[in-house]
Design a protein around this motif. Sequence first.
Motif, PDB file in Angstrom:
ATOM      1  N   SER A 109       0.798  -1.225   0.000  1.00 35.67           N
ATOM      2  CA  SER A 109       0.000   0.000   0.000  1.00 35.67           C
ATOM      3  C   SER A 109       0.837   1.285   0.000  1.00 35.67           C
ATOM      4  CB  SER A 109      -0.931   0.009   1.216  1.00 35.67           C
ATOM      5  OG  SER A 109      -0.195  -0.173   2.416  1.00 35.67           O
ATOM      6  N   GLY A 110       2.137   1.175   0.231  1.00 35.76           N
ATOM      7  CA  GLY A 110       2.984   2.378   0.254  1.00 35.76           C
ATOM      8  C   GLY A 110       4.417   1.992  -0.075  1.00 35.76           C
ATOM      9  N   GLU A 111       5.368   2.847   0.319  1.00 38.09           N
ATOM     10  CA  GLU A 111       6.777   2.524   0.119  1.00 38.09           C
ATOM     11  C   GLU A 111       7.454   2.383   1.481  1.00 38.09           C
ATOM     12  OE1 GLU A 111       8.677   5.584  -2.134  1.00 38.09           O
ATOM     13  OE2 GLU A 111       8.462   7.106  -0.576  1.00 38.09           O
ATOM     14  N   LEU A 112       8.499   1.574   1.511  1.00 44.25           N
ATOM     15  CA  LEU A 112       9.255   1.335   2.738  1.00 44.25           C
ATOM     16  C   LEU A 112      10.543   2.144   2.698  1.00 44.25           C
ATOM     17  CD1 LEU A 112       8.947  -2.566   2.895  1.00 44.25           C
ATOM     18  CD2 LEU A 112       7.583  -0.905   4.171  1.00 44.25           C
ATOM     19  N   HIS A 113      10.813   2.865   3.765  1.00 47.07           N
ATOM     20  CA  HIS A 113      12.087   3.558   3.903  1.00 47.07           C
ATOM     21  C   HIS A 113      13.069   2.602   4.582  1.00 47.07           C
ATOM     22  CE1 HIS A 113      10.905   7.752   2.823  1.00 47.07           C
ATOM     23  NE2 HIS A 113       9.719   7.197   2.991  1.00 47.07           N
ATOM     24  N   CYS A 114      14.251   2.442   3.975  1.00 50.78           N
ATOM     25  CA  CYS A 114      15.210   1.441   4.442  1.00 50.78           C
ATOM     26  C   CYS A 114      16.554   2.092   4.752  1.00 50.78           C
ATOM     27  CB  CYS A 114      15.421   0.358   3.383  1.00 50.78           C
ATOM     28  SG  CYS A 114      13.889  -0.458   2.853  1.00 50.78           S
ATOM     29  N   LEU A 115      17.172   1.642   5.827  1.00 49.92           N
ATOM     30  CA  LEU A 115      18.492   2.132   6.221  1.00 49.92           C
ATOM     31  C   LEU A 115      19.388   0.934   6.526  1.00 49.92           C
ATOM     32  CD1 LEU A 115      20.468   4.367   7.040  1.00 49.92           C
ATOM     33  CD2 LEU A 115      19.422   4.358   9.321  1.00 49.92           C
ATOM     34  N   VAL A 116      20.454   0.798   5.744  1.00 50.02           N
ATOM     35  CA  VAL A 116      21.425  -0.291   5.945  1.00 50.02           C
ATOM     36  C   VAL A 116      22.648   0.280   6.653  1.00 50.02           C
ATOM     37  CG1 VAL A 116      22.878  -2.017   4.831  1.00 50.02           C
ATOM     38  CG2 VAL A 116      20.621  -1.498   3.889  1.00 50.02           C
ATOM     39  N   MET A 117      23.099  -0.395   7.681  1.00 50.82           N
ATOM     40  CA  MET A 117      24.235   0.109   8.455  1.00 50.82           C
ATOM     41  C   MET A 117      25.178  -1.043   8.817  1.00 50.82           C
ATOM     42  SD  MET A 117      22.222   0.857  12.039  1.00 50.82           S
ATOM     43  CE  MET A 117      20.745   1.420  11.173  1.00 50.82           C
ATOM     44  N   GLU A 118      26.342  -0.666   9.275  1.00 54.37           N
ATOM     45  CA  GLU A 118      27.334  -1.639   9.726  1.00 54.37           C
ATOM     46  C   GLU A 118      26.753  -2.545  10.809  1.00 54.37           C
ATOM     47  OE1 GLU A 118      31.663  -1.540  12.068  1.00 54.37           O
ATOM     48  OE2 GLU A 118      30.450   0.275  11.863  1.00 54.37           O
ATOM     49  N   LYS A 119      27.022  -3.839  10.710  1.00 54.73           N
ATOM     50  CA  LYS A 119      26.643  -4.772  11.773  1.00 54.73           C
ATOM     51  C   LYS A 119      27.820  -4.875  12.741  1.00 54.73           C
ATOM     52  CE  LYS A 119      24.904  -9.409  12.746  1.00 54.73           C
ATOM     53  NZ  LYS A 119      25.856  -9.732  13.822  1.00 54.73           N
ATOM     54  N   ILE A 120      27.630  -4.372  13.931  1.00 51.26           N
ATOM     55  CA  ILE A 120      28.703  -4.388  14.923  1.00 51.26           C
ATOM     56  C   ILE A 120      28.657  -5.730  15.660  1.00 51.26           C
ATOM     57  CG2 ILE A 120      29.561  -3.308  17.038  1.00 51.26           C
ATOM     58  CD1 ILE A 120      28.555  -0.661  15.967  1.00 51.26           C
ATOM     59  N   PRO A 121      29.724  -6.516  15.590  1.00 55.70           N
ATOM     60  CA  PRO A 121      29.718  -7.838  16.237  1.00 55.70           C
ATOM     61  C   PRO A 121      29.802  -7.712  17.752  1.00 55.70           C
ATOM     62  CG  PRO A 121      31.904  -7.354  15.361  1.00 55.70           C
ATOM     63  CD  PRO A 121      31.011  -6.222  14.918  1.00 55.70           C
ATOM     64  N   GLY A 122      29.250  -8.680  18.436  1.00 53.68           N
ATOM     65  CA  GLY A 122      29.338  -8.692  19.894  1.00 53.68           C
ATOM     66  C   GLY A 122      27.971  -8.798  20.554  1.00 53.68           C
ATOM     67  N   GLN A 123      27.979  -8.637  21.876  1.00 52.68           N
ATOM     68  CA  GLN A 123      26.755  -8.700  22.681  1.00 52.68           C
ATOM     69  C   GLN A 123      26.397  -7.307  23.182  1.00 52.68           C
ATOM     70  OE1 GLN A 123      28.433 -11.531  25.641  1.00 52.68           O
ATOM     71  NE2 GLN A 123      26.554 -12.691  25.335  1.00 52.68           N
ATOM     72  N   ASN A 124      25.110  -7.086  23.422  1.00 55.05           N
ATOM     73  CA  ASN A 124      24.781  -5.859  24.137  1.00 55.05           C
ATOM     74  C   ASN A 124      25.085  -6.059  25.624  1.00 55.05           C
ATOM     75  OD1 ASN A 124      22.363  -6.645  25.681  1.00 55.05           O
ATOM     76  ND2 ASN A 124      21.289  -6.683  23.720  1.00 55.05           N
ATOM     77  N   LEU A 125      25.205  -4.978  26.355  1.00 58.58           N
ATOM     78  CA  LEU A 125      25.668  -5.066  27.746  1.00 58.58           C
ATOM     79  C   LEU A 125      24.643  -5.732  28.661  1.00 58.58           C
ATOM     80  CD1 LEU A 125      27.677  -1.784  28.381  1.00 58.58           C
ATOM     81  CD2 LEU A 125      28.442  -4.020  27.562  1.00 58.58           C
ATOM     82  N   GLU A 126      23.389  -5.723  28.260  1.00 57.15           N
ATOM     83  CA  GLU A 126      22.384  -6.441  29.041  1.00 57.15           C
ATOM     84  C   GLU A 126      22.670  -7.942  28.979  1.00 57.15           C
ATOM     85  OE1 GLU A 126      18.011  -4.978  29.574  1.00 57.15           O
ATOM     86  OE2 GLU A 126      18.092  -6.285  27.826  1.00 57.15           O
TER      87      GLU A 126
END
Length: 584
Positions: A109-126
């Motif tokens: 029904s519309g258009e999707l706005h997309c943003l591709v970025m670097e995948k930073i490896p590792g875990q989040n601090l939680e």
Amino acid sequence: MIYCINPECKQRENPDNISICQYCGTSLLVNQKYRLIKPLRPLTQQSYADIFEVTDGENSKVIKVLKVNSPQFVKMFEREAFTLQLLNHPGIPKVEPDDYFTFTPNDYSGELHCLVMEKIPGQNLEQWLIENGVISSNKALDWLRQLVEILDVLHTNYFFHRDIKPSNIIIRPDGKLALIDFGTVRDISNTYLVKIGVGGNENLTTTMSGGYTPQEQIDGKAVPQSDFYALGRTFVYLLTGKSPTELPNNPKTGKLIWRDKARNISHPLADFIDEMTARLPADRPQRAFQMLEDLNPEKLFLKRILRFLMSPQLKFISTGFLITLASFFLIQLWTRPLRAAHEEIEGREALQDRKFEDARKHFEEATKLNPNKADYQNSLGLACKLQKDFECALNQYEKSLELGNGDILTKATVYYNIATLFEDIRDFDKAIEYYKKVIAYQSNKDDNVSVVVADARNNYARLLIWQKQNNQKAIEEISKSLKYVEPKNASRTKSKLYKNLGWTYLQLGNLQAAKKYLEKAIELDEYQTAAAHCLQATVLQQIDSKDTLSSWQKCRDYDADGLPEVETWQLDAIRNLNSTKQQK
């Protein structure tokens, strides 16, 4: 398994060996480049964006897909893309210029706005804390410095994050930290928050993360110091293993009671974290670079010594020590003027090298050694301004005016600096007021004063175009300046004047005149600034020139020179370049 990007697709999982979604017919190769490998959070209708790990055949990255097409959400999404493209730091995900784009799924029904970025490896601090337990005081100091350095980059570029919490911080395999999720980043110059319609009766007024969001942000009045509060609360969690919502507050002061849950935390570091999480923004650290100065073992040890010296146990200091100290300062007093001049020279050299923190230290020392020198106060004001410490800058400029009351060049220079300061804080009426004060010295015969007047008139004209839409008055002001600087060797000033003259004619619809003056501006520009190229791209686009694409690329890639209107034009450049690429 390959996933379909279409949020309305009833079955988004597809086998690896097909190129078109077998359920909705959408291409599984997004933007002719990326395949969605797996979702990084549950795919629900309630979330405003989907997040996937993607591959281009060689590298794994992360794609964020905006599912809500309201103008406010699109603007927020564009801001995240522009911010990540603008910033360059290993602790911030990288985004390439062509990795923000729109994509239209089959029968969507519309258009999707997309943003591709670097995948930073590792875990989040939680996640990391669950596996490794609470951190030590030494690790807290190291991690705090890393994250404040990232915030210094963010704040220096006029942005603040607004959603710092353990799950938004990644620890890489090498132990270095990175800050992620810039979807709520805001421009510091625009700290109010608007309600964003999500659908139905829902509203997004502000970003809130339980236990980490300060009250002013909940009230819709987030400021850069809101990031310090959230970061301080994050370290409470990392040091205690408990969410701030699980800890009690002091009923009298409202302070979080957490130190008894932290093992072997140093008192100065605990004090520093308490200062970061103060209830009022004014009681927290004000600047990230100032925090970095304090976040080292020597400074923290000094704070411990100072606490001891201020304690009731210490009643007196040796009289002999005081006499020796007084003698030392008398000797220092005799050499002050020479040392002040040396510090001023060192500060100017640091400014030229863009080492603003070092420059500020030298100028502060110069003003301490010779507090009655107007030039030193003005130089310190400029260093403060370049570090975005506007209160300090204005105070120093006012001191400089008081000390240099009889010197026309000093007054003109300081008025000009104050005008640019008010531009930085978006008080354009005040900026115009001070530019006019500089222009009042136009009859002065001193060449140095005349150059300052020409620059002030140029910026005044710029504001007439941008903020007041008074194009005819702007042409008059620019023409007056050009008459003076034309015979002079002042290519940078002339380039700016021609750029603004071209801008004015563009506003008036005279494209040929606009093109002529913008070409002159570009020819004279030795520093590869973006402004004239952005305006030229707009002109060329309207006359359907084959050179339009090249101008938009230069607009995007060249330096905005600190001008907020140019940063907006660079967003237009990104949109136009993405649109051109999709059409191909």
